[in-house]
Scaffold this motif. Sequence first.
Motif, PDB file in Angstrom:
ATOM      1  N   TRP A  70       0.873  -1.168   0.000  1.00  0.00           N
ATOM      2  CA  TRP A  70       0.000   0.000   0.000  1.00  0.00           C
ATOM      3  C   TRP A  70       0.912   1.220   0.000  1.00  0.00           C
ATOM      4  O   TRP A  70       1.860   1.285   0.792  1.00  0.00           O
ATOM      5  CB  TRP A  70      -0.880   0.044   1.249  1.00  0.00           C
ATOM      6  N   SER A 104      -4.434   0.987   5.990  1.00  0.00           N
ATOM      7  CA  SER A 104      -4.973   0.287   4.821  1.00  0.00           C
ATOM      8  C   SER A 104      -4.684  -1.207   4.886  1.00  0.00           C
ATOM      9  O   SER A 104      -5.442  -2.020   4.344  1.00  0.00           O
ATOM     10  CB  SER A 104      -4.376   0.875   3.536  1.00  0.00           C
ATOM     11  N   TRP A 105      -3.599  -1.582   5.552  1.00  0.00           N
ATOM     12  CA  TRP A 105      -3.236  -2.996   5.672  1.00  0.00           C
ATOM     13  C   TRP A 105      -4.007  -3.726   6.764  1.00  0.00           C
ATOM     14  O   TRP A 105      -4.364  -4.896   6.604  1.00  0.00           O
ATOM     15  CB  TRP A 105      -1.740  -3.137   5.965  1.00  0.00           C
ATOM     16  N   GLU A 108      -6.853  -6.173   6.342  1.00  0.00           N
ATOM     17  CA  GLU A 108      -6.565  -7.317   5.479  1.00  0.00           C
ATOM     18  C   GLU A 108      -5.720  -8.385   6.151  1.00  0.00           C
ATOM     19  O   GLU A 108      -5.489  -9.443   5.572  1.00  0.00           O
ATOM     20  CB  GLU A 108      -5.846  -6.840   4.213  1.00  0.00           C
ATOM     21  N   THR A 109      -5.231  -8.109   7.348  1.00  0.00           N
ATOM     22  CA  THR A 109      -4.350  -9.084   7.988  1.00  0.00           C
ATOM     23  C   THR A 109      -5.117 -10.257   8.578  1.00  0.00           C
ATOM     24  O   THR A 109      -4.518 -11.275   8.911  1.00  0.00           O
ATOM     25  CB  THR A 109      -3.518  -8.424   9.104  1.00  0.00           C
TER      26      THR A 109
END
Length: 201
Positions: A70, A104-105, A108-109
């Motif tokens: 990102w 932003s990450w 999604e983890t």
Amino acid sequence: MTIYCDESGGLNAGAMTFAAVMLTPEAAAQIHARFRAVTGLRGELKGSRISLTERAYLLELFDRAGGRAWVAVAKRARLQPPANGQPTSDLALYAALLDLAIGSWLPETGGVCSDVVIDDGRYDPKILENVREAIQTGLGGWGRASLADSRRSDGVQIADVVANSLYNVEVASPRARRIGIIIEPMLASRAIRVAELAQLP
């Protein structure tokens, strides 16, 4: 997985980009070692110092290894000033971009522990320690935030190249067109994703 972070540019340069690159430490080391073996690079790997061909090769290795990123970007001409009317500082912009890229990450983890490694070279260590603590608070129990000397971190040096690539595109540098061609497949596949910061908090 580890998220490696580095930035490029600044307010005075017209834009700042902040890359948060996700790789395993093993993959980062293998990419870096292969790049050095083929190119003969000595010294620190920096996006501002390598040729277009070397950049293309490094990013190809990154893509093949399943690397993802990102990149938070802010362009001075499009950035709205803070709501409180205070002048925009380089440090405030850096912190906001870091927060946007890491933020932003996190969704999604999937709750998997992720360590965040931040380049320690841009600001005074005490200031960066405050930034690290803020990121650690945001991570909670999901991972550990740490500062690293980019010269000793494979992943941070790779993040530097990613950030510098997007910086060149944002400021329309003389190399922007060629760099745009290099990164276009990774943007299309979403291996590299871009989040624009519209206004400082």
